[in-house]
Design a protein around this motif. Structure first.
Motif, mmCIF file in Angstrom:
data_model
loop_
_atom_site.group_PDB
_atom_site.id
_atom_site.type_symbol
_atom_site.label_atom_id
_atom_site.label_comp_id
_atom_site.label_asym_id
_atom_site.label_seq_id
_atom_site.Cartn_x
_atom_site.Cartn_y
_atom_site.Cartn_z
ATOM 1 N N ALA A 118 0.923 -1.183 0.024
ATOM 2 C CA ALA A 118 0.013 -0.027 -0.083
ATOM 3 C C ALA A 118 0.883 1.293 0.002
ATOM 4 O O ALA A 118 0.679 2.360 -0.653
ATOM 5 C CB ALA A 118 -1.008 -0.014 1.158
ATOM 6 N N THR A 139 -3.813 2.917 -11.747
ATOM 7 C CA THR A 139 -4.000 2.419 -10.669
ATOM 8 C C THR A 139 -4.502 1.073 -10.524
ATOM 9 O O THR A 139 -4.229 0.542 -9.666
ATOM 10 C CB THR A 139 -5.352 3.246 -10.236
ATOM 11 O OG1 THR A 139 -4.966 4.718 -10.302
ATOM 12 C CG2 THR A 139 -6.229 2.930 -8.701
ATOM 13 N N GLY A 199 -2.866 -1.763 -8.081
ATOM 14 C CA GLY A 199 -3.373 -2.394 -7.122
ATOM 15 C C GLY A 199 -3.468 -3.845 -7.255
ATOM 16 O O GLY A 199 -3.513 -4.718 -6.260
#
Length: 458
Positions: free
Chosen positions: A27, A162, A166
């Motif tokens: 993260a 993104t 992810g």
């Protein structure tokens, strides 16, 4: 409503820790990468669009410098690069290259900045998506030039980035969980070896030891565990040998006493009444002492070699019939299955002793067995001994199989026995891979059960 979750095991906690750690690291890396990439791409796009806007503004300024040129006419002929739209403010009048783009798309803060003679940029969001507005003052022509360029492609690129980041975070989390599972197996494996060895030692395999290891963190544990087992085996062997030696040494004086009492018994009529009563008491106590000595010798043999049980095929039905016949019990008290299906593997002498002890217990506490049954249940052969006595209270059903434990009723009534018979039954069942227990009997008393694994070839 809160769900009550059970405690997690060590392996689950290790896997969870690795997965959470990988997720946190992923993260942080994903967020940092996304922010840096987004900032870089926006800066590059803004620089390129600003350079384009200045070039288009210069083109418009050169055209407006021609005598008689009108802003609206020149704006129609102007083709901005990159699919951008142009909005021009000339003396309060607004012109645009498209009808759906106009002054409303230019922020007031940017209008004030350009009106003061400075160039600037602003980001806006329209129904078509995000746009960048570049404002350039054209002082020579007295107009304010605004170019509205779409940022949809950049937004799509950021969405793709993104999604990729992810997915990478999820893959990293899964990889962390897998690595945690591998690490947990490596960590728990020594504990599982210790637990397995302890279980086998508790089952009587006192020769089990942990294998040697070269791991410096486990050397002390392995050495301490093996030393503990050596000391335990030595203590058990010493205690069993002591009991066996004492019991054996007592046989000689006991035999002499029994012989002497038998001689006195042959001359019982010559004794007085009190002498006959004393002789009867001595005979009873000697019989009790003799049985207790035999039980002690049997327990000493069990403790000395708990795992050395012979594996000869024995038909439990035939064995029980022989014991019942010797005791002279009625034939209708016994019900057995076929000899083949009630075959077990074990030591016939020890099994016969266990059956005898169960029948002795029924004689001593309930006036004899009310029913004896030998039957096959799935993979086990079961011996059931029912009596019509007072039964065994629920609180005492586990203790009756302990050594030297006699129920309160037996103690109050001074019944013979040292509390070793049922202990031998339980030790015999355990040594043969079975179990023994007591429950309520349909006859109203107690039901003692001896369960043994059936022979494979039965």
């Amino acid at each position: 409503m809160r769900l009550a979750l059970g405690p997690r095991g060590l392996r689950a906690r290790i896997v969870l820790a690795f997965a959470v750690g990988a997720l946190l690291v992923s993260a942080v890396l994903v967020t940092t990468t996304f922010l840096l990439a987004r900032s870089y791409l926006l800066d590059q796009r803004e620089t390129a669009l600003t350079r384009q806007a200045f070039a288009d503004a210069n083109v418009l300024a050169s055209r407006l410098s021609t005598a008689g040129a009108e802003v609206g006419d020149e704006l129609v002929d102007l083709v901005p690069s990159g699919g951008a739209d142009v909005v021009v403010n000339s003396d309060g009048a607004w012109y645009s290259s498209r009808l759906d783009v106009g002054a409303r798309d230019v922020p007031e803060s940017l209008q004030e900045l350009v009106a003061d003679g400075s160039a600037g940029t602003a980001r806006i969001r329209t129904a078509a998506g995000p746009h960048l507005v570049v404002g350039v003052p054209i002082a020579a022509a007295g107009v304010q030039f605004y170019e509205v360029a779409p940022l949809v492609e950049l937004q799509a690129a950021l969405r793709t980035l993104t999604a990729v980041l992810g997915a990478g975070a999820l893959v990293a989390t899964a990889a962390g969980a897998l690595f945690g599972g591998w690490a947990s197996r490596r960590v728990v494996q020594p504990l599982e070896q210790v637990a397995g060895a302890a279980t086998r030692i508790a089952g009587g395999e006192l020769d089990i030891r942990l294998p040697p290891t070269e791991d410096p963190d486990l050397l002390a544990i392995v050495a301490s565990f093996n030393s503990m087992v050596d000391a335990l085996a030595s203590r058990i062997d010493r205690d069993a040998r002591f009991v066996g030696d004492v019991s054996h040494e007592l046989r000689s004086p006991l035999t002499s006493l029994v012989t002497s009492v038998e001689v006195l018994g042959a001359r019982r009529e010559e004794l007085s009444d009190r002498g006959q009563q004393a002789l009867t008491l001595i005979e009873g106590e000697l019989g009790r002492f003799r049985r207790m000595l035999d039980d002690l010798l049997e327990l000493a043999r069990v403790d000395g070699a708990p795992t050395q049980v012979s594996a000869e095929p024995v038909s439990l039905a035939v064995l029980v019939r022989e014991v019942v016949s010797r005791r002279g019990l009625p034939a209708d008290v016994l019900h057995t299955g076929s000899d083949e299906e009630t075959t077990v593997r074990g030591d016939k002498t020890r099994l016969e002793r266990a059956v005898t002890n169960l029948l002795d217990n029924a004689d001593r506490h309930a006036g004899g067995p009310a029913g004896i049954r030998v039957e096959r249940r799935d993979g086990s052969v079961v011996l059931l001994v029912d009596d019509a006595g007072p039964g065994v209270p629920q609180a005492e059903r586990e203790r009756v199989f302990e050594r030297f434990v006699r129920g309160p009723r037996a103690a109050r009534r001074s019944l013979p026995g040292a509390g070793l018979g049922l202990a031998i039954v339980e030790e015999t069942a355990t040594g043969h891979g079975g179990a023994a227990w007591v429950a309520d009997s349909p006859a109203g008393g107690a039901r003692f059960t001896l369960s043994l694994p059936a022979a494979v070839d039965a």
